[in-house]
Structure formats: C-alpha cells, structure tokens
Design an enzyme around this catalytic site. Structure first.
Site, short mmCIF file in Angstrom:
data_model
loop_
_atom_site.label_atom_id
_atom_site.label_comp_id
_atom_site.label_asym_id
_atom_site.label_seq_id
_atom_site.Cartn_x
_atom_site.Cartn_y
_atom_site.Cartn_z
N ARG A 41 93.94 104.10 1.11
CA ARG A 41 94.42 103.82 2.32
C ARG A 41 95.51 103.02 2.22
NH1 ARG A 41 89.41 99.29 0.87
NH2 ARG A 41 88.17 100.33 1.30
N ARG A 45 96.08 98.72 7.53
CA ARG A 45 96.28 97.71 7.60
C ARG A 45 97.61 97.42 7.22
NH1 ARG A 45 90.70 95.57 5.31
NH2 ARG A 45 90.53 97.05 3.12
N ARG A 54 98.82 99.36 16.05
CA ARG A 54 97.73 98.89 16.85
C ARG A 54 97.45 97.81 17.86
NH1 ARG A 54 93.07 99.71 13.42
NH2 ARG A 54 92.10 98.23 15.30
N ASP A 92 88.74 107.77 9.37
CA ASP A 92 87.55 106.67 8.80
C ASP A 92 86.32 107.37 8.33
OD1 ASP A 92 86.96 103.53 8.46
OD2 ASP A 92 85.05 104.53 9.00
N TYR A 172 75.08 103.87 5.16
CA TYR A 172 74.90 103.91 6.10
C TYR A 172 74.37 103.59 7.28
CZ TYR A 172 79.53 101.62 4.93
OH TYR A 172 80.99 101.49 4.19
#
Length: 369
Positions: A41, A45, A54, A92, A172
C-alpha cells in the site's frame, strides 16, 4: 517455442538493469549489497499527491484502477517520493472480479461490497458459467496500458504485479462485504465442498490470469495476497485452500515478463499466518512474506534457512518516536540475515494516516544498514 528459442531471452534477463536490481536479486534468492525495501500500500492514500490526484479525477477507487493514466501515476508517486526499490502496481484485489463481470464497488467506510453474494450452489454455477478468462474482458486493455506506461518510466526499478489469493476473493464473494471472522465462507467451505471447489477454481483462474496479464505487460515480479487466510488452521488450509493457491500461482507463472523475458518471481504473503508458513510455501511462491506475529529468524528456521523472506515491520511502529522505530528496524535487518535473502517490508499495508516523511526516512535507514 523450443529451448533454443528461449536462449536469447535468458541472456537478456541476466544482463538487464531490472534483473540486476537489488529487489530482483533478493526475490530470486541472492543477497544484494543493500537490503531492498518497498511497502505494501505504498501507492495510495498516505500520500498527499495521491489524494490530490483522486480529487482532480473524481473517479471511484475501481474506476481509478481501470484508468491507465491514473493507475500509472499513482504507481510512480511513492517511487519518486521515497526512493523504494520496487513499485507495486496501483490496483485492488477486487479489480479482477470487476473485470470478470462481478458487480462490486468499494464503499467508503465499509470496503468492497458485492451486489449478489454467493449463498448456494446455484449462485456458484451462475458465477462460474461466465468463465474465468480475462484476455478479452472489458477493461483488461486498460490494465495492460497502465503497466506499459508505468514500466516505461520506471527505468531499472522493477514493477510488482499482484492479485488477491483465491481464499480471500472467495471470502468477499460469499460474505458480500468485509467480515470480522469470515464464518460465512468457512461454513460454505465445510458444508458444500463440491461448490467450494468450483468457486475456488474459478477464483484461482481469475486472479492467476490477472497477475499473468500484468507480467506479460511488463511486471518483473508478483505478489499473491491472502489477506484473510490467517483464520484457518493448517489442516483446513491444506485441504480447502492450498490446491487453489497453487493453481493461481501456476496460472500466473505461465506468463513471461516483457521486461525481463523470464517468469516473474512470486512473493506469497498472508496475514496471521505463522501456523501456515510451511504450507503456504508448499503451495508455491519464490519468497514468503511474513507478518509481525513471528520473527524473521524464527520463520527462516521453519525452512532450514533456505527460503527468501519478506517483512516484517508492524505498521504501528510508523507512529512511534523514530529512535524506537530505528531500533526495531535494526533488529529486523539482523533477523533477516538468517534467510538466503531478505526484502524489507511492513507486516501489512501502510496505514492511511502515516506521515510520508517517516517512510522516506525509513527507506534511507534500511539502505544505510
């Protein structure tokens, strides 16, 4: 293709700047002069330039992953800022599901949400009827373009492609959203092993194909993420999960990187997996990722000090005074010497509120050691 046809490819791979980078040496089992470091990661962010990117694009997370210019720029940002030894493709683990036609969105404050979760054998049949090939899936060309664009700007820095492991994808798909303990997936696994086999085979083929596309487009190494597999014991892992992780690794391994001309080495990583490390290695992968729940020297001893390792700084250390962080980094570097080679990384991803200056200092520290 004959063996003689392969000969020039092998020569190219052994002399290319990417192949001789510290990261590629380490992932191939050689110990470079400087310990390579990258962060799971690292693209995203925690970086103000990413948040600005973004905001300008106003794209959703999955749409950003499928926009070549955005995905490439996000991939490159941490390399420019931190000087890490490898880039990881901005994507992702839900992207291959989206490419395969699954109605999935990443909802703020929740995470991935599946519109039609798997509840029974008929649901599995409807999912698997659409096939697992991604070569002509809508959106796959955008993935190829993003990889091409990124590799063209990375120079001698390797690009890591990745995909979610079959078990994590299945969790998921069955729960329909993030779950604390993944009881839904485990119950399905125990109660309907035939449907579980079809579901996991489909997940393995989809994620393996997704990784292979990244490799064919230029990724030099890969990582299989099994985020939730730590909820299982070894017996259940070997019976219900390992064969499908092995299948995903085999499918991914069929592709040759257009950058190195060889099969891309794979890192096999899961969280909460001290009890599974030997089983995960048996499933496949060239290097085993280790989280903070076991020391690197203890993990290495499980393999008689013969398997390259990656890890394993607890991300919580990124918020402590730097002298405490430095002491821990030095300890991890020492423990990593037990393995044939060691890639420094976190035990999981960079938290979103991490001060990026800490990551830059951390890279400089690892390189200095």
């Amino acid at each position: 293709m004959t063996l003689s046809d392969n000969a020039p490819v092998a020569t190219k791979a052994t002399t290319s700047p990417v192949a001789e980078s510290s990261f590629m040496q380490a992932v191939s089992g050689r110990r470079p002069a400087t310990t390579p470091v990258w962060f799971m990661r690292q693209a995203g962010r925690s970086l103000p330039e990413y948040r600005e990117l973004r905001a300008r694009s106003q794209a959703s997370m999955l749409d950003a992953c499928l926009t070549p210019e955005l995905a490439s720029e996000a991939t490159l940002q941490p390399v420019r800022r931190h000087g890490v030894d490898a880039a990881v493709f901005y994507s992702d683990i839900m992207v291959p599901l989206r490419l395969a036609g699954v109605d999935v969105e990443i909802v703020g404050g929740i995470g991935p949400v599946i519109a039609s979760p798997i509840r029974c054998a008929d649901d599995v049949n409807r999912l698997t009827e659409r096939g697992a090939s991604l070569s002509i899936a809508p959106g796959i060309e955008q993935i190829r373009q993003a990889v091409h664009m990124t590799v063209a700007q990375l120079g001698s820095t390797p690009l890591i492609g990745f995909g979610g492991a079959p078990f994590t994808l299945a969790c998921y798909l069955v729960a329909g959203q993030p779950s604390r303990d993944h009881c839904e997936a485990r119950a399905f696994m125990y109660s309907d092993p035939e449907s579980w086999d079809r579901l996991m085979t489909w997940c393995a083929d989809v994620t393996g194909a997704f990784i292979a596309e990244q490799v064919s487009a230029g990724a030099s190494a890969t990582q299989l993420f099994d985020s939730w597999v730590g909820v299982l014991g070894e017996d259940d892992y070997r019976r219900h999960v390992s064969p499908y992780s092995a299948r995903a690794i085999e499918v991914a391994g069929r592709a040759l990187s257009s950058t190195t001309g060889t099969r891309a080495p794979m890192i096999h990583f899961g969280t909460g997996t001290p009890q599974l490390l030997t089983a995960m290695h048996d499933a496949g992968g060239d290097i085993i990722g280790v989280d903070q729940r076991i020391s690197l020297d203890s993990a290495s001893a499980l393999f008689d000090n013969t398997v390259p390792l990656q890890g394993n700084l607890d991300p919580a250390y990124l918020t402590v005074p730097f002298d405490i962080l430095e002491a821990k980094v030095r300890q991890i570097i020492r423990q990593g010497k037990a393995a044939p080679s060691h890639i420094f990384n976190l035990a999981h991803g960079v938290p979103k509120d991490t001060d990026p200056r800490v990551l830059t200092r951390l890279v400089e520290l690892v390189h200095s050691l």
